[in-house]
Scaffold this motif. Structure first.
Motif, PDB file in Angstrom:
ATOM      1  N   PRO A 177       0.804  -1.234   0.000  1.00 47.96           N
ATOM      2  CA  PRO A 177       0.000   0.000   0.000  1.00 47.96           C
ATOM      3  C   PRO A 177       0.832   1.277   0.000  1.00 47.96           C
ATOM      4  CG  PRO A 177      -0.902  -1.595   1.550  1.00 47.96           C
ATOM      5  CD  PRO A 177       0.410  -2.159   1.081  1.00 47.96           C
ATOM      6  N   ILE A 178       2.090   1.188   0.478  1.00 42.18           N
ATOM      7  CA  ILE A 178       2.931   2.380   0.538  1.00 42.18           C
ATOM      8  C   ILE A 178       3.214   2.937  -0.860  1.00 42.18           C
ATOM      9  CG2 ILE A 178       5.190   1.238   0.354  1.00 42.18           C
ATOM     10  CD1 ILE A 178       4.301   4.050   2.825  1.00 42.18           C
ATOM     11  N   VAL A 179       3.107   2.082  -1.874  1.00 39.29           N
ATOM     12  CA  VAL A 179       3.365   2.509  -3.254  1.00 39.29           C
ATOM     13  C   VAL A 179       2.419   3.633  -3.670  1.00 39.29           C
ATOM     14  CG1 VAL A 179       3.293   1.756  -5.664  1.00 39.29           C
ATOM     15  CG2 VAL A 179       4.338   0.286  -3.924  1.00 39.29           C
ATOM     16  N   ASN A 180       1.208   3.617  -3.139  1.00 37.45           N
ATOM     17  CA  ASN A 180       0.196   4.596  -3.527  1.00 37.45           C
ATOM     18  C   ASN A 180       0.367   5.943  -2.826  1.00 37.45           C
ATOM     19  OD1 ASN A 180      -1.127   2.640  -5.168  1.00 37.45           O
ATOM     20  ND2 ASN A 180      -2.118   1.791  -3.342  1.00 37.45           N
ATOM     21  N   LYS A 181       1.337   6.046  -1.925  1.00 40.06           N
ATOM     22  CA  LYS A 181       1.532   7.280  -1.160  1.00 40.06           C
ATOM     23  C   LYS A 181       2.704   8.114  -1.675  1.00 40.06           C
ATOM     24  CE  LYS A 181      -0.266   5.222   3.104  1.00 40.06           C
ATOM     25  NZ  LYS A 181       0.001   4.949   4.541  1.00 40.06           N
ATOM     26  N   GLN A 182       3.281   7.729  -2.782  1.00 40.28           N
ATOM     27  CA  GLN A 182       4.458   8.431  -3.290  1.00 40.28           C
ATOM     28  C   GLN A 182       4.117   9.846  -3.782  1.00 40.28           C
ATOM     29  OE1 GLN A 182       7.274   5.769  -5.532  1.00 40.28           O
ATOM     30  NE2 GLN A 182       5.415   4.543  -5.790  1.00 40.28           N
ATOM     31  N   PRO A 183       5.114  10.770  -3.670  1.00 41.73           N
ATOM     32  CA  PRO A 183       6.431  10.615  -3.044  1.00 41.73           C
ATOM     33  C   PRO A 183       6.324  10.587  -1.522  1.00 41.73           C
ATOM     34  CG  PRO A 183       6.143  12.880  -3.728  1.00 41.73           C
ATOM     35  CD  PRO A 183       4.929  12.134  -4.221  1.00 41.73           C
ATOM     36  N   LEU A 184       7.202   9.805  -0.908  1.00 41.69           N
ATOM     37  CA  LEU A 184       7.119   9.588   0.530  1.00 41.69           C
ATOM     38  C   LEU A 184       7.859  10.682   1.298  1.00 41.69           C
ATOM     39  CD1 LEU A 184       7.830   5.748   0.601  1.00 41.69           C
ATOM     40  CD2 LEU A 184       5.606   6.894   0.628  1.00 41.69           C
ATOM     41  N   SER A 185       7.249  11.096   2.405  1.00 38.32           N
ATOM     42  CA  SER A 185       7.896  12.046   3.302  1.00 38.32           C
ATOM     43  C   SER A 185       8.733  11.270   4.321  1.00 38.32           C
ATOM     44  CB  SER A 185       6.842  12.874   4.037  1.00 38.32           C
ATOM     45  OG  SER A 185       6.062  12.022   4.888  1.00 38.32           O
ATOM     46  N   LEU A 186       9.520  11.977   5.108  1.00 40.65           N
ATOM     47  CA  LEU A 186      10.333  11.324   6.134  1.00 40.65           C
ATOM     48  C   LEU A 186       9.455  10.608   7.149  1.00 40.65           C
ATOM     49  CD1 LEU A 186      13.052  10.734   7.437  1.00 40.65           C
ATOM     50  CD2 LEU A 186      12.893  12.938   8.622  1.00 40.65           C
ATOM     51  N   SER A 187       8.366  11.245   7.552  1.00 43.57           N
ATOM     52  CA  SER A 187       7.484  10.619   8.545  1.00 43.57           C
ATOM     53  C   SER A 187       6.857   9.335   7.994  1.00 43.57           C
ATOM     54  CB  SER A 187       6.383  11.600   8.980  1.00 43.57           C
ATOM     55  OG  SER A 187       5.585  11.994   7.874  1.00 43.57           O
ATOM     56  N   GLU A 188       6.550   9.316   6.715  1.00 39.75           N
ATOM     57  CA  GLU A 188       5.988   8.107   6.106  1.00 39.75           C
ATOM     58  C   GLU A 188       7.043   7.008   6.019  1.00 39.75           C
ATOM     59  OE1 GLU A 188       2.480   9.863   3.198  1.00 39.75           O
ATOM     60  OE2 GLU A 188       4.581  10.130   2.615  1.00 39.75           O
ATOM     61  N   LEU A 189       8.289   7.375   5.728  1.00 40.05           N
ATOM     62  CA  LEU A 189       9.366   6.385   5.707  1.00 40.05           C
ATOM     63  C   LEU A 189       9.587   5.794   7.096  1.00 40.05           C
ATOM     64  CD1 LEU A 189      12.108   7.981   3.417  1.00 40.05           C
ATOM     65  CD2 LEU A 189      10.778   5.908   2.952  1.00 40.05           C
ATOM     66  N   LEU A 190       9.503   6.635   8.110  1.00 37.26           N
ATOM     67  CA  LEU A 190       9.758   6.171   9.474  1.00 37.26           C
ATOM     68  C   LEU A 190       8.669   5.234   9.975  1.00 37.26           C
ATOM     69  CD1 LEU A 190      11.072   9.453  11.152  1.00 37.26           C
ATOM     70  CD2 LEU A 190      12.359   7.541  10.184  1.00 37.26           C
ATOM     71  N   ALA A 191       7.515   5.257   9.338  1.00 33.01           N
ATOM     72  CA  ALA A 191       6.414   4.395   9.755  1.00 33.01           C
ATOM     73  C   ALA A 191       6.475   3.013   9.116  1.00 33.01           C
ATOM     74  CB  ALA A 191       5.081   5.063   9.417  1.00 33.01           C
ATOM     75  N   CYS A 192       7.446   2.799   8.216  1.00 35.82           N
ATOM     76  CA  CYS A 192       7.551   1.525   7.495  1.00 35.82           C
ATOM     77  C   CYS A 192       8.361   0.497   8.280  1.00 35.82           C
ATOM     78  CB  CYS A 192       8.220   1.744   6.134  1.00 35.82           C
ATOM     79  SG  CYS A 192       7.286   2.775   4.988  1.00 35.82           S
ATOM     80  N   GLN A 193       8.106  -0.775   7.982  1.00 32.81           N
ATOM     81  CA  GLN A 193       8.934  -1.872   8.475  1.00 32.81           C
ATOM     82  C   GLN A 193      10.105  -2.059   7.513  1.00 32.81           C
ATOM     83  OE1 GLN A 193       8.428  -4.134  11.225  1.00 32.81           O
ATOM     84  NE2 GLN A 193       6.964  -2.579  11.929  1.00 32.81           N
ATOM     85  N   TYR A 194      11.310  -2.317   8.052  1.00 35.79           N
ATOM     86  CA  TYR A 194      12.499  -2.359   7.211  1.00 35.79           C
ATOM     87  C   TYR A 194      13.157  -3.738   7.174  1.00 35.79           C
ATOM     88  CZ  TYR A 194      12.476   2.630   6.433  1.00 35.79           C
ATOM     89  OH  TYR A 194      12.114   3.886   6.019  1.00 35.79           O
ATOM     90  N   TYR A 210      22.303   8.074   5.737  1.00 34.34           N
ATOM     91  CA  TYR A 210      21.168   8.752   5.107  1.00 34.34           C
ATOM     92  C   TYR A 210      20.167   9.215   6.163  1.00 34.34           C
ATOM     93  CZ  TYR A 210      17.069   9.284   2.007  1.00 34.34           C
ATOM     94  OH  TYR A 210      15.966   9.750   1.330  1.00 34.34           O
ATOM     95  N   PHE A 211      19.827   8.309   7.077  1.00 30.72           N
ATOM     96  CA  PHE A 211      18.864   8.674   8.124  1.00 30.72           C
ATOM     97  C   PHE A 211      19.501   9.565   9.185  1.00 30.72           C
ATOM     98  CE2 PHE A 211      16.331   5.024   6.548  1.00 30.72           C
ATOM     99  CZ  PHE A 211      15.103   5.664   6.443  1.00 30.72           C
ATOM    100  N   ARG A 212      20.791   9.329   9.469  1.00 31.03           N
ATOM    101  CA  ARG A 212      21.474  10.156  10.475  1.00 31.03           C
ATOM    102  C   ARG A 212      21.494  11.617  10.034  1.00 31.03           C
ATOM    103  NH1 ARG A 212      26.320   8.294   9.966  1.00 31.03           N
ATOM    104  NH2 ARG A 212      25.799   6.352  11.038  1.00 31.03           N
ATOM    105  N   ASP A 213      21.718  11.834   8.729  1.00 32.98           N
ATOM    106  CA  ASP A 213      21.728  13.200   8.207  1.00 32.98           C
ATOM    107  C   ASP A 213      20.371  13.872   8.346  1.00 32.98           C
ATOM    108  OD1 ASP A 213      24.360  12.861   7.524  1.00 32.98           O
ATOM    109  OD2 ASP A 213      23.969  12.495   5.390  1.00 32.98           O
ATOM    110  N   ARG A 214      19.339  13.076   8.550  1.00 26.99           N
ATOM    111  CA  ARG A 214      17.983  13.617   8.693  1.00 26.99           C
ATOM    112  C   ARG A 214      17.501  13.495  10.133  1.00 26.99           C
ATOM    113  NH1 ARG A 214      19.431  12.042   3.986  1.00 26.99           N
ATOM    114  NH2 ARG A 214      18.621  13.020   2.102  1.00 26.99           N
ATOM    115  N   GLY A 215      18.477  13.326  11.034  1.00 27.52           N
ATOM    116  CA  GLY A 215      18.168  13.332  12.463  1.00 27.52           C
ATOM    117  C   GLY A 215      17.553  12.057  13.000  1.00 27.52           C
ATOM    118  N   VAL A 216      17.753  10.941  12.284  1.00 21.37           N
ATOM    119  CA  VAL A 216      17.129   9.674  12.701  1.00 21.37           C
ATOM    120  C   VAL A 216      18.209   8.630  12.951  1.00 21.37           C
ATOM    121  CG1 VAL A 216      15.538   7.824  12.049  1.00 21.37           C
ATOM    122  CG2 VAL A 216      15.076  10.184  11.333  1.00 21.37           C
TER     123      VAL A 216
END
Length: 307
Positions: A177-194, A210-216
């Motif tokens: 379902p995440i495919v339908n939400k593009q382009p993804l924001s940082l908050s949407e990426l953080l809600a995903c399982q990796y 990549y995530f460290r540069d964005r404070g994660v």
């Protein structure tokens, strides 16, 4: 091709790597064969060359003496092969190339095929691992050449040649379902399982950055699984609602995977051809590097994509 002393090669590999298993892998032999070669050498020398200290192998005094000469002797074999090759026009010998999984699967076969057309007397083997492990194998002289990404790998100990840049992208199953939400924001990426690679993987290190540069902190992400290869990561993503960051190079034409667009910018990593600074530059290795630089497999990297 000159027939090098197999016993000396086995001894040098074990002395350098400190492990029968690693030596056997580097030489494409069984552990039993490596043990037999060293036992034969010990019988001829008349002394033990190796001793066990717990789980580790150490050189005996006799082994220390022989070890100082082993590399010089093997390099002389290579020098003789080069001189003969220059004289006869026939380059022989063997090459062991260390590479990350994506490079080994999608690029090296074409380069090796091109090389073998003009150098059929050279046997080429490939050791596949993550960038950190390949750098260690090169430092231990278990491989002749590495094709690795940068990241945290210490490259100053090597001769380093910039090779090409590869984009890292987020992927998901086509029916996620995440495919339908593009382009993804940082908050949407953080809600995903990796689904992520193991520690030591260049992809994982770059993802952390990549995530460290964005404070994660990567440790705060929901991690569903840790995989040892890019192929296993892709398979896990294809069969779940997890997402992953992988090399664009590793993506073929699988329609079960989709590249996810984000509004966070692109991420690229550089690949390098690396060699030891003080190693003997064999003619076969020099010729292979020249083919590698111009291989069609690498010239077509920019066209690699999935629908």
């Amino acid at each position: 091709m000159l027939k090098k002393d197999a016993r000396l090669r086995a001894f040098h590999a074990v002395a350098t790597l400190g492990n029968f298993t690693k030596a056997a892998d580097a030489l494409s032999l069984s552990q039993q064969a490596v043990s037999f070669q060293i036992k034969s050498l010990e019988d001829e020398v008349g002394n033990r060359l190796l001793k066990r200290q717990g789980k580790n192998l150490e050189l005996t005094e006799t082994g220390e003496i022989l070890s100082r000469f082993a590399k010089q002797i093997l390099d002389l074999y290579s020098a003789a092969e080069d001189a003969l090759g220059q004289h006869t026009g026939v380059v022989g010998g063997s090459l062991n190339i260390g590479a990350t999984g994506s490079i080994a699967k999608y690029c090296l076969p074409a380069a090796i095929s091109e090389f073998r057309k003009t150098h059929p007397s050279v046997s080429v083997s490939v050791s596949v691992s993550n960038s950190g492990d390949i750098a260690d194998l090169l430092a231990q002289e278990a491989v002749d050449l590495g094709v690795i990404s940068g990241g945290p790998v210490e490259l100053s100990r090597f001769i380093v040649e910039p090779f090409f840049d590869d984009e890292l992208v987020f992927i998901a199953a086509a029916d996620n379902p995440i495919v339908n939400k593009q382009p993804l924001s940082l908050s949407e990426l953080l809600a995903c399982q990796y689904i992520i690679r193991e520690k030591g993987s260049g992809t994982r290190d770059l993802m952390e950055g990549y995530f460290r540069d964005r404070g994660v902190d990567l440790a705060t992400l929901p991690i569903a699984a840790v995989m040892g290869t890019t192929e296993s990561v892709k398979a896990s993503v294809a069969s779940s609602n997890g997402i992953a960051m992988v090399s664009r190079l590793s993506l073929g034409t699988e329609n079960v995977l989709t590249i996810l667009e984000t509004d966070l910018g692109s991420l690229f990593r550089s690949f390098y051809i690396v060699r030891l600074r003080d190693s003997y530059l064999r003619l076969a290795l020099d010729r292979f590097v020249k083919v590698l630089r111009t291989s069609n497999a690498f010239r077509s990297i920019d066209s690699v994509s999935i629908e």
